[in-house]
Design a protein around this motif. Sequence first.
Motif, short mmCIF file in Angstrom:
data_model
loop_
_atom_site.label_atom_id
_atom_site.label_comp_id
_atom_site.label_asym_id
_atom_site.label_seq_id
_atom_site.Cartn_x
_atom_site.Cartn_y
_atom_site.Cartn_z
N LEU A 88 0.80 -1.17 0.05
CA LEU A 88 -0.01 0.07 -0.03
C LEU A 88 0.93 1.16 0.12
O LEU A 88 1.86 1.41 0.67
CB LEU A 88 -0.81 0.04 1.27
CG LEU A 88 -1.82 1.25 1.53
CD1 LEU A 88 -2.87 1.27 0.39
CD2 LEU A 88 -2.40 1.11 2.93
N LEU A 89 0.51 2.28 -0.67
CA LEU A 89 1.32 3.56 -0.84
C LEU A 89 0.21 4.48 -0.77
O LEU A 89 -0.77 4.52 -1.81
CB LEU A 89 1.90 3.55 -2.17
CG LEU A 89 2.92 5.09 -2.43
CD1 LEU A 89 3.80 5.43 -1.21
CD2 LEU A 89 3.45 5.22 -3.67
N VAL A 90 0.21 5.51 0.06
CA VAL A 90 -0.49 6.44 0.27
C VAL A 90 0.07 7.90 0.40
O VAL A 90 0.99 7.93 1.33
CB VAL A 90 -1.70 6.41 1.60
CG1 VAL A 90 -2.37 7.41 1.70
CG2 VAL A 90 -2.30 5.16 1.43
N THR A 91 -0.24 8.78 -0.44
CA THR A 91 0.55 9.99 -0.33
C THR A 91 0.01 11.09 -0.89
O THR A 91 -1.10 10.98 -1.45
CB THR A 91 2.35 9.77 -1.32
OG1 THR A 91 2.82 11.03 -1.29
CG2 THR A 91 1.71 9.57 -2.64
N ALA A 92 0.40 12.36 -0.69
CA ALA A 92 -0.23 13.61 -1.00
C ALA A 92 0.11 13.74 -2.55
O ALA A 92 1.19 13.08 -3.07
CB ALA A 92 0.41 14.82 -0.53
N PHE A 93 -1.00 14.28 -3.34
CA PHE A 93 -0.91 14.38 -4.75
C PHE A 93 -1.12 15.90 -5.09
O PHE A 93 -2.00 16.39 -4.49
CB PHE A 93 -2.19 13.57 -5.29
CG PHE A 93 -2.23 13.48 -6.94
CD1 PHE A 93 -1.36 12.74 -7.76
CD2 PHE A 93 -2.92 14.51 -7.50
CE1 PHE A 93 -1.22 12.85 -9.05
CE2 PHE A 93 -3.09 14.80 -8.95
CZ PHE A 93 -2.08 13.82 -9.56
N ASN A 94 -0.10 16.12 -5.75
CA ASN A 94 -0.19 17.67 -6.37
C ASN A 94 -0.77 17.60 -7.74
O ASN A 94 -0.04 17.48 -8.74
CB ASN A 94 1.43 18.18 -6.08
CG ASN A 94 1.31 19.77 -6.44
OD1 ASN A 94 0.30 20.24 -6.96
ND2 ASN A 94 2.51 20.28 -6.37
N PRO A 95 -1.93 18.21 -7.70
CA PRO A 95 -2.52 18.28 -9.15
C PRO A 95 -1.72 19.20 -10.08
O PRO A 95 -1.90 19.36 -11.17
CB PRO A 95 -4.14 18.61 -8.86
CG PRO A 95 -4.19 19.26 -7.62
CD PRO A 95 -3.09 18.37 -6.78
N HIS A 96 -1.29 20.38 -9.37
CA HIS A 96 -0.45 21.48 -10.10
C HIS A 96 0.99 20.92 -10.77
O HIS A 96 1.35 21.66 -11.36
CB HIS A 96 -0.41 22.56 -9.22
CG HIS A 96 -1.53 23.28 -8.80
ND1 HIS A 96 -2.60 23.78 -9.40
CD2 HIS A 96 -1.93 23.04 -7.41
CE1 HIS A 96 -3.54 24.12 -8.73
NE2 HIS A 96 -3.24 23.69 -7.34
N ASN A 97 1.25 19.85 -10.32
CA ASN A 97 2.70 19.25 -10.67
C ASN A 97 2.39 17.79 -11.26
O ASN A 97 2.97 16.96 -10.43
CB ASN A 97 3.83 19.45 -9.92
CG ASN A 97 4.97 19.23 -10.26
OD1 ASN A 97 5.29 19.05 -11.46
ND2 ASN A 97 6.11 18.89 -9.32
#
Length: 116
Positions: A88-97
Amino acid sequence: MLRGLLLLLEAYLKHSYSVKASRNGENMILVTYDLISPGQKYQRLIEAITSMGESCHCLESTWLLKTSLTAEQVATRLRQQIDGNDKLLVTAFNPHNSNGWLSQEAWNWIYGYVNR
């Protein structure tokens, strides 16, 4: 690619951290997984993912989630739904990059977050 994700997961688990809310208490979180065990519990995991906020199933074993929870909180909840040898990998996602080849529906979902 999978090996790289697993290495990121190992680093994440060793150095877990909270991701602060990005805007108005809302985070965009990327969730990806490999269920290894026989009798994989996909439905239970998917129900847990979709219960935490607005979600987009953008790749076979990858979801984007808009939620007030941090990546750490999402990971803690999802770990209860998988077996010890699953990944499992859970991480913040930056939609601007971000960039890639997704369905138009997935990009519309991401852009909807950016344009809020």
